[in-house]
Design an enzyme around this catalytic site. Structure first.
Site, PDB file in Angstrom:
ATOM      1  N   SER A  59       0.838  -1.199   0.000  1.00  0.00           N
ATOM      2  CA  SER A  59       0.000   0.000   0.000  1.00  0.00           C
ATOM      3  C   SER A  59       0.871   1.248   0.000  1.00  0.00           C
ATOM      4  O   SER A  59       1.989   1.243   0.551  1.00  0.00           O
ATOM      5  CB  SER A  59      -0.852  -0.022   1.273  1.00  0.00           C
ATOM      6  OG  SER A  59      -1.403   1.245   1.511  1.00  0.00           O
ATOM      7  N   TYR A 118      -1.823  -1.487  10.923  1.00  0.00           N
ATOM      8  CA  TYR A 118      -2.101  -1.979   9.561  1.00  0.00           C
ATOM      9  C   TYR A 118      -0.927  -1.640   8.636  1.00  0.00           C
ATOM     10  O   TYR A 118      -0.399  -2.503   7.926  1.00  0.00           O
ATOM     11  CB  TYR A 118      -3.392  -1.359   9.017  1.00  0.00           C
ATOM     12  CG  TYR A 118      -3.536  -1.532   7.518  1.00  0.00           C
ATOM     13  CD1 TYR A 118      -3.874  -2.766   6.973  1.00  0.00           C
ATOM     14  CD2 TYR A 118      -3.296  -0.467   6.637  1.00  0.00           C
ATOM     15  CE1 TYR A 118      -3.966  -2.932   5.593  1.00  0.00           C
ATOM     16  CE2 TYR A 118      -3.394  -0.627   5.260  1.00  0.00           C
ATOM     17  CZ  TYR A 118      -3.727  -1.864   4.749  1.00  0.00           C
ATOM     18  OH  TYR A 118      -3.811  -2.026   3.381  1.00  0.00           O
ATOM     19  N   LYS A 127       2.228  -4.002   6.479  1.00  0.00           N
ATOM     20  CA  LYS A 127       2.644  -3.929   5.069  1.00  0.00           C
ATOM     21  C   LYS A 127       4.164  -3.752   4.995  1.00  0.00           C
ATOM     22  O   LYS A 127       4.835  -4.388   4.198  1.00  0.00           O
ATOM     23  CB  LYS A 127       1.932  -2.780   4.347  1.00  0.00           C
ATOM     24  CG  LYS A 127       0.430  -2.980   4.220  1.00  0.00           C
ATOM     25  CD  LYS A 127       0.086  -4.217   3.407  1.00  0.00           C
ATOM     26  CE  LYS A 127      -1.390  -4.507   3.351  1.00  0.00           C
ATOM     27  NZ  LYS A 127      -1.723  -5.824   2.784  1.00  0.00           N
TER      28      LYS A 127
HETATM   29  P1  NAD Z   1     -10.939  -7.368   1.110  1.00  0.00           P
HETATM   30  O1  NAD Z   1     -11.157  -7.432   2.568  1.00  0.00           O
HETATM   31  O2  NAD Z   1     -12.114  -7.125   0.228  1.00  0.00           O
HETATM   32  O3  NAD Z   1     -10.219  -8.705   0.590  1.00  0.00           O
HETATM   33  C1  NAD Z   1      -9.342  -9.465   1.394  1.00  0.00           C
HETATM   34  C2  NAD Z   1      -9.784 -10.912   1.295  1.00  0.00           C
HETATM   35  O4  NAD Z   1      -8.894 -11.735   2.057  1.00  0.00           O
HETATM   36  C3  NAD Z   1     -11.179 -11.125   1.867  1.00  0.00           C
HETATM   37  O5  NAD Z   1     -11.942 -11.909   0.958  1.00  0.00           O
HETATM   38  C4  NAD Z   1     -10.944 -11.889   3.167  1.00  0.00           C
HETATM   39  O6  NAD Z   1     -12.017 -12.769   3.465  1.00  0.00           O
HETATM   40  C5  NAD Z   1      -9.658 -12.627   2.852  1.00  0.00           C
HETATM   41  N1  NAD Z   1      -8.801 -12.955   3.998  1.00  0.00           N
HETATM   42  C6  NAD Z   1      -8.331 -12.132   4.967  1.00  0.00           C
HETATM   43  N2  NAD Z   1      -7.540 -12.819   5.805  1.00  0.00           N
HETATM   44  C7  NAD Z   1      -7.506 -14.102   5.361  1.00  0.00           C
HETATM   45  C8  NAD Z   1      -6.843 -15.273   5.784  1.00  0.00           C
HETATM   46  N3  NAD Z   1      -6.074 -15.294   6.865  1.00  0.00           N
HETATM   47  N4  NAD Z   1      -7.024 -16.420   5.068  1.00  0.00           N
HETATM   48  C9  NAD Z   1      -7.816 -16.429   3.972  1.00  0.00           C
HETATM   49  N5  NAD Z   1      -8.461 -15.351   3.522  1.00  0.00           N
HETATM   50  C10 NAD Z   1      -8.302 -14.193   4.206  1.00  0.00           C
HETATM   51  O7  NAD Z   1      -9.808  -6.273   0.848  1.00  0.00           O
HETATM   52  P2  NAD Z   1      -9.269  -5.657  -0.516  1.00  0.00           P
HETATM   53  O8  NAD Z   1      -9.664  -4.252  -0.554  1.00  0.00           O
HETATM   54  O9  NAD Z   1      -9.597  -6.544  -1.652  1.00  0.00           O
HETATM   55  O10 NAD Z   1      -7.712  -5.708  -0.230  1.00  0.00           O
HETATM   56  C11 NAD Z   1      -6.895  -6.769  -0.650  1.00  0.00           C
HETATM   57  C12 NAD Z   1      -5.481  -6.530  -0.170  1.00  0.00           C
HETATM   58  O11 NAD Z   1      -5.015  -5.292  -0.707  1.00  0.00           O
HETATM   59  C13 NAD Z   1      -5.336  -6.425   1.341  1.00  0.00           C
HETATM   60  O12 NAD Z   1      -4.131  -7.063   1.719  1.00  0.00           O
HETATM   61  C14 NAD Z   1      -5.242  -4.943   1.582  1.00  0.00           C
HETATM   62  O13 NAD Z   1      -4.515  -4.635   2.742  1.00  0.00           O
HETATM   63  C15 NAD Z   1      -4.505  -4.476   0.332  1.00  0.00           C
HETATM   64  N6  NAD Z   1      -4.768  -3.060   0.042  1.00  0.00           N
HETATM   65  C16 NAD Z   1      -6.067  -2.645  -0.112  1.00  0.00           C
HETATM   66  C17 NAD Z   1      -6.324  -1.316  -0.365  1.00  0.00           C
HETATM   67  C18 NAD Z   1      -7.747  -0.814  -0.496  1.00  0.00           C
HETATM   68  O14 NAD Z   1      -7.977   0.378  -0.395  1.00  0.00           O
HETATM   69  N7  NAD Z   1      -8.734  -1.669  -0.731  1.00  0.00           N
HETATM   70  C19 NAD Z   1      -5.266  -0.405  -0.484  1.00  0.00           C
HETATM   71  C20 NAD Z   1      -3.958  -0.861  -0.349  1.00  0.00           C
HETATM   72  C21 NAD Z   1      -3.723  -2.209  -0.085  1.00  0.00           C
HETATM   73  C1  UD1 Z   2      -6.826   5.107   3.686  1.00  0.00           C
HETATM   74  C2  UD1 Z   2      -5.952   4.458   4.714  1.00  0.00           C
HETATM   75  C3  UD1 Z   2      -4.667   3.962   4.063  1.00  0.00           C
HETATM   76  C4  UD1 Z   2      -4.997   3.062   2.882  1.00  0.00           C
HETATM   77  C5  UD1 Z   2      -5.892   3.834   1.921  1.00  0.00           C
HETATM   78  C6  UD1 Z   2      -6.311   3.038   0.711  1.00  0.00           C
HETATM   79  C7  UD1 Z   2      -6.546   5.699   6.751  1.00  0.00           C
HETATM   80  C8  UD1 Z   2      -6.063   6.658   7.795  1.00  0.00           C
HETATM   81  N1  UD1 Z   2      -5.665   5.413   5.778  1.00  0.00           N
HETATM   82  O1  UD1 Z   2      -6.172   6.245   3.249  1.00  0.00           O
HETATM   83  O2  UD1 Z   2      -3.882   3.258   4.979  1.00  0.00           O
HETATM   84  O3  UD1 Z   2      -3.800   2.669   2.245  1.00  0.00           O
HETATM   85  O4  UD1 Z   2      -7.078   4.235   2.608  1.00  0.00           O
HETATM   86  O5  UD1 Z   2      -7.247   2.084   1.084  1.00  0.00           O
HETATM   87  O6  UD1 Z   2      -7.643   5.190   6.813  1.00  0.00           O
HETATM   88  N2  UD1 Z   2     -12.520  11.401   3.575  1.00  0.00           N
HETATM   89  C9  UD1 Z   2     -13.498  12.299   3.936  1.00  0.00           C
HETATM   90  N3  UD1 Z   2     -14.641  11.812   4.492  1.00  0.00           N
HETATM   91  C10 UD1 Z   2     -14.852  10.474   4.719  1.00  0.00           C
HETATM   92  C11 UD1 Z   2     -13.842   9.551   4.335  1.00  0.00           C
HETATM   93  C12 UD1 Z   2     -12.677  10.048   3.784  1.00  0.00           C
HETATM   94  O7  UD1 Z   2     -13.351  13.502   3.756  1.00  0.00           O
HETATM   95  O8  UD1 Z   2     -15.907  10.114   5.244  1.00  0.00           O
HETATM   96  C13 UD1 Z   2     -11.279  11.913   2.957  1.00  0.00           C
HETATM   97  C14 UD1 Z   2     -10.045  11.573   3.757  1.00  0.00           C
HETATM   98  O9  UD1 Z   2      -9.809  12.537   4.739  1.00  0.00           O
HETATM   99  C15 UD1 Z   2      -8.987  11.557   2.641  1.00  0.00           C
HETATM  100  C16 UD1 Z   2      -9.754  11.078   1.401  1.00  0.00           C
HETATM  101  O10 UD1 Z   2     -11.133  11.305   1.695  1.00  0.00           O
HETATM  102  O11 UD1 Z   2      -8.522  12.841   2.409  1.00  0.00           O
HETATM  103  C17 UD1 Z   2      -9.563   9.607   1.128  1.00  0.00           C
HETATM  104  O12 UD1 Z   2      -9.814   8.870   2.309  1.00  0.00           O
HETATM  105  P1  UD1 Z   2      -9.746   7.276   2.386  1.00  0.00           P
HETATM  106  O13 UD1 Z   2     -10.633   6.682   1.361  1.00  0.00           O
HETATM  107  O14 UD1 Z   2      -9.982   6.883   3.807  1.00  0.00           O
HETATM  108  O15 UD1 Z   2      -8.256   6.917   1.931  1.00  0.00           O
HETATM  109  P2  UD1 Z   2      -6.839   7.447   2.505  1.00  0.00           P
HETATM  110  O16 UD1 Z   2      -6.991   8.506   3.494  1.00  0.00           O
HETATM  111  O17 UD1 Z   2      -5.997   7.730   1.333  1.00  0.00           O
END
Ligand code: NAD
Ligand code: UD1
Length: 330
Positions: free
Chosen positions: A124, A148, A152
């Protein structure tokens, strides 16, 4: 190739299954469904005509993972299986360290013992901490300020050390910016078992009237309209970035941003959502959220150079597809 998608029933994982299948790969999903449901895999099947083989297992369970690797011959592993709620991680740090770090160790160990040489990890942009945007992959990592984010950083470190000791292993660390949107069919998208705190799901709740107003955190940032800037990337672009990474393994470790390189403010996102979908999003400007940055966006040169990847879909498409999934999943 035959690819293991750990966490493949989740938001990014299910879209990546679609992109992998469409690129001609076969897919095995391992997921314990702690934050997802089998409906996502049914959606993958409806879109692609292919049903992923599914193991409902916890990937921190070494014996279950070992049994799955013994049953299959994998060419690569993509590891999405983790918990992702920043706020929750502050209150339940051990849940995050146990799940997110142990899953990386167990999956990497299985790859080594079964001769699987391609490993792609969901990292991330949070690992950049307070570095200044545009963020480049060679920047020193700064504290993420929450468990969290630290899981990573730790998983990246574990995989870097593992690759050093195992020269045949190719590791791609993909640093995602802000994934939003859904598959254009509306059959798969973002749904979470816990109350969402990210911006796009909150925009949708406000548009549906399920919350009175969207609270905008901060109106006095040094940005053009005073609200914070992020790099939103369509989840299908992100999914295609994984296909590019698995198709272009580099020796050792590669670290790559997956973003668009374009910053969008909170107000710009809200207005794009209203325009794309013809709905109103009531909002109120309020205090900054502690720990938030004014700006966070990617330098995307490396993804282009190493994988030939660049994101194609617009903010309007992100808003339209996110809303379409919401409407269809009712
Ligand atoms: P998500 O929660 O939708 O998907 C994660 C999946 O992993 C889920 O289906 C959950 O059931 C499964 N899971 C969790 N722990 C498990 C375990 N121990 N064994 C088997 N299955 C397990 O989340 P996502 O948004 O799809 O994110 C996927 C990955 O990307 C995560 O590692 C997350 O940290 C990373 N990531 C997400 C974002 C974001 O904004 N969505 C941003 C940066 C990084
Ligand atoms: C969040 C996570 C970050 C993760 C990223 C992508 C936190 C502190 N950080 O960051 O670790 O990698 O998501 O999944 O949660 N906002 C509002 N109102 C809301 C929600 C969000 O104004 O109700 C604003 C936030 O202040 C920010 C922007 O929208 O400026 C995006 O927010 P968000 O979707 O939570 O993502 P990140 O802050 O980038």
């Amino acid at each position: 190739m035959n690819i293991l998608v750990a966490g493949g029933a989740g938001f990014i994982g299910s879209h990546t299954c679609v992109a992998l299948i469409e690129a001609g790969h076969s897919v095995v999903v391992a997921d314990n469904l702690c934050n997802s449901s089998v409906k996502a895999l049914e959606g993958v099947e409806q879109i692609t005509g292919m049903k992923p083989t599914f193991y409902q297992i916890d990937v921190t369970d070494e014996s279950a993972v070992e049994a799955m690797f013994s049953d299959n011959r994998f060419d690569g592993v993509i590891h999405f299986a983790g918990h992702k709620a920043v706020g929750e991680s502050v209150f339940e740090p051990l849940k995050y360290y146990q799940n997110n770090v142990l899953s990386t160790v167990v999956l990497a160990k299985a790859c080594l013992s079964h001769g699987v040489n391609r490993f792609v990890f969901s990292s991330s942009a949070t690992v950049y901490g307070a570095n200044r945007s545009p963020l480049t992959e060679d920047m020193p990592l700064l504290p993420t300020e929450n468990p969290y984010g630290e899981t990573k950083v730790m998983s990246e470190r574990i995989l870097i050390d593992t690759a050093k000791a195992a020269p045949t292993l190719s590791v791609a660390l993909l640093r995602y910016f802000n994934p939003v949107g859904a598959h254009e069919s509306g059959l798969i998208g973002e749904s979470s078992r816990i109350e969402p705190t990210n911006l796009m799901p909150r925009v949708i709740l406000a548009a549906l009237g399920k919350i009175q107003k969207l609270m905008i955190f901060g109106e006095d940032y040094p940005t053009s309209d005073g609200t914070a800037i992020r790099d939103y990337i369509h989840v299908m672009d992100l999914a295609e970035g994984h296909v590019a990474a698995i198709n272009h393994p580099t020796p050792g470790v590669s670290i790559t941003n997956l973003g668009t390189g374009k910053g969008t403010s909170v107000l710009e996102l809200i207005h794009a959502f209203e325009k794309a979908n013809g709905v109103a999003v009531p909002y109120e400007l309020t205090e900054r959220r502690p720990g938030d940055l004014a700006e966070c966006y990617a330098d995307t040169q490396k993804a282009k150079k190493e994988f030939g990847f660049s994101a194609k879909r617009s903010i309007m498409e992100m808003c339209k597809d996110a809303w379409n999934f919401e409407q269809k999943s009712k």
